[in-house]
Design an enzyme around this catalytic site. Structure first.
Site: not given
Length: 417
Positions: A176, A304, A378
């Site tokens: 992303h 991420h 994350e």
């Protein structure tokens, strides 16, 4: 043809003014009941919200904390509506543009040079890969696994001794575009692994006995766009048929329960799955590489941000994988190891039950392919900065995460065949 494609990309970039986010706000809302969830969903019918956590409106649920970005123009309407319905909220970021500029809070040691303490644009990262090859020719090799729709190369760095076939771990960062701390970690990992070989006992043993395949930036086109045009860009930059909206969410494009999530078939959403599984050049390049190295790759780790979590399969179902106890044990010890450096606390668990259900993810696809140790980090933080983690926190984030990854690698070396 390649020349015309390049010129089209250059023209597009020059023709579009970079997005500014002056006085845009990021809200955090606590949804305590169904009515609260319904109010927020209704707001999205008339106001454009950029969901930071969870990724999309269809993922929100009762008792969830939701972070989203809204324009200055609409922020007063949001506040009034939330107050009218007695929905608890706080404003995490009052001026997004100001926060973007504050993100660069580490001075250049030498102007224009790659730095592990700063965020690096794509050109610097490419130059860095070349320098790693020159500096560690016996330890580092660069593999071009494909190219993007804008003809940027997808590079995997192979880290490890070059003699013979051995166990391997595949790691990717930057699927992303706006999650900049992710590529920063992949660069840090390569740097620390090569630097500490022969000095650090654990890393030396790991590199003597296994390989690491590291994809520093998965979503190259999107990453470039997030630097040059739109800091909040998430998807890749592919064109969509019958839509003016650009891009596919690469982490919804894998061939695993690809079409099971509602609304991921809408090209204008940040979580658009693409027209077909593996439709995107980036996804196809990665899946082909992993398939071709299936005998050696024993673990997969994807990075991420944000939330401070370590996640395991599955995302597309609440069903637990057969070896979930093993995965949870590894995740527990890995997060404990991470916390020893700065006492940073991570939670861990399956994607679906820990955050929300999701479809078409790389983590689930790799697991179902047969690689039974798959993990998704994350990284920092928990939302105060969100995707705009200041540069001053890059090194602490990378140092603590390195402890976690080294534990996972040791476990894979010892416990897989």
């Amino acid at each position: 043809m390649r020349f015309f494609l390049l010129m089209a990309v250059i023209y597009t970039t020059l023709a579009i003014a970079p997005v500014h986010f002056d006085r845009e706000k990021v809200f955090r809302v606590k949804l305590q009941n169904e009515k609260h969830a319904s109010v927020l969903k209704n707001l999205t019918q008339s106001i454009e919200l950029d969901f930071w956590y969870p990724d999309a409106i269809h993922d929100i649920a009762v008792n969830m904390t939701v972070d989203f970005r809204v324009s200055e123009k609409e922020s007063q309407t949001i506040q009034s509506t939330l107050e009218q319905h007695k929905i608890h909220y706080e404003i995490l970021i009052h001026d997004l543009q100001e926060e973007i500029e504050k993100q660069f809070d580490v001075k250049d040691e030498i102007a224009g040079r790659h730095s592990y303490a700063k965020y690096n644009d794509w050109d610097k990262i490419v130059s860095w890969t070349e320098k790693m090859l020159e500096k560690h020719p016996e330890m580092v090799s660069r593999i071009k696994i494909g190219s993007t729709v804008e003809d940027n190369p997808l590079y995997v760095l192979k880290i490890g001794k070059k003699d013979g076939e051995r166990k391997a771990i595949f790691m990717d960062c930057g699927i992303h575009a706006r999650e900049w701390i992710s590529p920063a970690f992949c660069q840090w990992f390569v740097y620390q692994a090569t630097k500490s070989y022969g000095k650090n006992k654990i890393m030396t043993k790991l590199l003597d006995r296994m390989n690491f395949y590291v994809l520093p930036v998965f979503n190259v086109d999107g990453y470039i766009w997030s630097w040059t045009q739109d800091r909040m860009w998430r998807k890749n930059r592919s064109r969509n048929q019958n839509s003016t909206c650009i891009g596919t969410d690469l982490n919804r494009n894998f061939d695993v329960s690809w079409d099971s999530s509602p609304n991921t078939n809408k090209p204008c959403l940040n979580v658009y799955r693409g027209p077909a599984p593996e439709s995107e050049k980036e996804t196809k390049a990665v899946t082909n590489f992993i398939r071709s190295h299936l005998n050696s790759i024993k673990a997969y780790i994807t990075f991420h941000s944000y939330s401070q979590m370590l996640l395991i399969p599955y995302g597309y179902t609440f069903k637990l994988p057969p070896n979930h106890q093993d995965l949870l044990k590894v995740a527990r010890i890995a997060t404990d190891a991470l916390s020893t450096r700065y006492e940073t606390r991570y939670i861990y668990g399956p994607i679906a039950s820990t955050i929300y259900k999701t479809s078409g993810s790389s983590l689930d696809w790799v697991y179902d392919l047969g690689i039974k140790h798959t993990f998704a980090f994350e990284l920092r933080d928990k939302g105060k900065s969100g995707f705009l983690l200041p540069e001053s926190r890059i090194k602490p984030t990378c140092k603590e995460t390195m402890l976690s990854v080294k534990f996972i690698a040791k476990y894979i070396l010892k416990n897989t065949s």
